[in-house]
Design an enzyme around this catalytic site. Structure first.
Site, PDB file in Angstrom:
ATOM      1  N   GLU A 166      41.339  53.386  40.499  1.00 60.14           N
ATOM      2  CA  GLU A 166      42.127  52.516  39.617  1.00 60.14           C
ATOM      3  C   GLU A 166      42.154  52.966  38.159  1.00 60.14           C
ATOM      4  O   GLU A 166      41.905  52.170  37.247  1.00 60.14           O
ATOM      5  CB  GLU A 166      41.656  51.065  39.731  1.00 60.14           C
ATOM      6  CG  GLU A 166      41.905  50.504  41.114  1.00 60.14           C
ATOM      7  CD  GLU A 166      41.879  48.983  41.195  1.00 60.14           C
ATOM      8  OE1 GLU A 166      41.533  48.340  40.194  1.00 60.14           O
ATOM      9  OE2 GLU A 166      42.238  48.449  42.261  1.00 60.14           O
ATOM     10  N   GLU A 374      41.836  49.597  49.419  1.00 57.86           N
ATOM     11  CA  GLU A 374      41.413  48.225  49.101  1.00 57.86           C
ATOM     12  C   GLU A 374      42.569  47.277  49.379  1.00 57.86           C
ATOM     13  O   GLU A 374      43.729  47.627  49.179  1.00 57.86           O
ATOM     14  CB  GLU A 374      41.008  48.067  47.628  1.00 57.86           C
ATOM     15  CG  GLU A 374      39.663  48.643  47.294  1.00 57.86           C
ATOM     16  CD  GLU A 374      39.237  48.367  45.855  1.00 57.86           C
ATOM     17  OE1 GLU A 374      39.522  47.264  45.324  1.00 57.86           O
ATOM     18  OE2 GLU A 374      38.632  49.274  45.256  1.00 57.86           O
TER      19      GLU A 374
END
Ligand code: BG6
Length: 475
Positions: A166, A374
């Protein structure tokens, strides 16, 4: 499009779940580990710190055994850079190296492919202190050196590495705390180059596949107003393409580069940066997905006002105002709530159609295999007196997202696997352990560590059945 018949998941589809070192390992200062920026960050009031978390460092064998019982064929976890090189750029900590050998071996023994994130928010604190972290180009070399240690140690037994988790969220939410956008985008550029160089070194040093791991989602315009559509397109560049075009095509998205230049925050390139971006060819794309983004156009003036508010501590304390400020890019777009998207009790999107759209967009744009690293439902759970945990909400969430994966596969997308957040309960980035994501319950509360016992939730048995049926039995 509604399919009359869904394709089956591929036989070698990777089924598993994910975690990250600082959110689950604990042992924050054991066996020579140095502190990370997460260990030094102020603890958010009302939530636990990251010192013990789920104690996975000591209990990984038990955790992996439970994953094997569920039928996992992959486990995505991260290596803590400050466990391998405690001060970020100095001596290698052999105990840290040995620990991840043990974790990897335990996975392989259980028929589980380790999918290893090299960096998940836990920069060695020493590098932050020494030169300000990612704003300094030195961080590129230090990251690449750390990655080389990992490739040398683990590259012969690990098939899948992920570079940076991320990066886009770190930049968008200014996790480095930079005073100006110019610095923010310069630090981001250094991470992009570091990622590219690590990708190149991985290919030179081992046979493993390597991928970036940003948080990607499709972007909806709030209305059908032409300017809102333009805003959605622009936001897609800012939120997604800046992180994927750069590694896959080796260049910044054009319109967004102009935007950066005109606002005086285009990053400076040093010798070798352009080549690194051009020569790094990821083997697949890993991405995290928690619901689609919705945006509307925001004028320069309005956008600046929202940003100004971020300077006011009262407004910063209000989560909604804070989020709006963070999600605003003056003259381009502002992230807004979508009244038509379902949400969890913590306000996170539940949008399986958005997942299918995201998968299709990624596949059509990049034509690289995709791995979902995720996706998950973080909410409180209740441990009943009889030891059961009835998390039907989590099952519902997983069911619709797995079905969306199957629909995307039927659409023609090359999806390698599904690795939701998380295998077992761990500590959320900013909302403690009360916000649980796991299929395995960890018996501790926010401030009472209790016995840390692992308990199978209903979702554990459900996921086990789903995996055993190759994703067909989702009832
Ligand atoms: C992702 C992160 O953003 O979302 C994880 O990669 C994080 O580290 C997960 O835990 C869920 O978010 P949160 O804020 O609920 O922990």
């Amino acid at each position: 499009m509604e399919h009359l018949k869904l394709k089956r998941f591929p036989k070698d589809f990777l089924w598993g779940a994910s975690s990250s070192a600082y959110q689950c390992e604990g042992a924050w200062d054991e066996d020579g580990k140095g502190p990370s920026v997460q260990d030094k960050a102020p603890v958010i009031p009302g939530t636990t710190d990251f010192k013990v978390t789920s104690d996975h460092y000591h209990r990984f064998k038990e955790d992996i055994a439970l994953m094997a019982e569920m039928g996992f064929t992959e486990y995505r976890f991260s290596i803590a850079w400050p466990r391998i090189i405690p001060d970020g750029d100095g001596a290698v900590n052999e105990k840290g190296v040995a620990h991840y050998h043990e974790v990897i071996d335990e996975c392989l023994k259980n028929g589980i492919q380790p999918v290893i994130t090299l960096y998940h928010f836990d920069l060695p604190y020493a590098l932050q202190e020494k030169y300000g972290g990612w704003i300094n180009r030195q961080c590129i070399d230090d990251f690449v050196r750390y990655c080389e240690v990992c490739f040398k140690e683990y590259g012969s037994k690990v098939k899948y590495f992920l570079t940076i988790n991320e990066q886009n969220m770190m930049t968008m939410f200014n996790m480095g705390g930079y005073a100006t956008d110019r610095e923010r985008y310069q630090a981001n550029h250094h991470m992009l180059v570091a990622q590219a160089k690590a990708t190149i070194r991985c290919h030179e040093m081992c046979d493993a596949w390597i991928a970036p791991a940003p948080n990607i989602t499709c972007v909806y315009p709030l209305t059908s107003a032409p300017l809102d559509n333009l805003a959605a397109m622009d936001y897609d560049q800012l939120r997604n393409r800046l992180y994927l075009d750069t590694i896959v095509f080796g260049k910044y998205p054009e319109a967004f580069w102009v935007y950066l230049e005109q606002r005086g925050c285009a990053p400076e390139f040093a010798d070798g940066d352009e080549e690194a971006l051009k020569n790094a060819h990821p083997d697949f794309i890993a991405f995290n997905y928690y619901g689609a983004s919705t945006v509307k156009y925001v004028s320069e003036e309005e956008g600046k006002k929202a940003k100004e508010k971020l300077k006011d501590p009262d407004a910063r304390a209000n989560m909604k105002e804070f989020m709006t400020g963070m999600m605003t890019e003056p003259g381009l777009a502002v992230g807004v709530e979508n009244p038509l998207q379902q949400k969890t009790s913590y306000g996170m999107g539940i949008d399986p159609v958005g997942l299918r759209i995201t998968l299709r967009q990624l596949w059509e744009r990049y034509h690289l295999p995709l791995l979902i690293t995720e996706n998950g439902c973080g909410v409180p759970d209740t441990l009943n007196e009889d030891g059961t945990i009835h998390d039907d909400y989590r099952i519902d969430y997983l069911r619709v997202h797995i079905r969306a994966c199957q629909e995307a596969i039927t659409d023609g997308v090359n999806l390698m696997g599904y690795s939701p957040w998380s295998a077992f309960d761990l500590v959320s980035t900013h909302q403690g352990i009360t916000k649980r994501y796991g299929m395995i319950y960890v018996n501790r509360d926010e401030f009472d560590l209790k016995d840390m016992k692992r308990i199978r939730k209903d979702s554990f048995y459900w996921y086990k059945k789903a995996i055993a049926s190759g994703g067909e039995d989702l009832d």
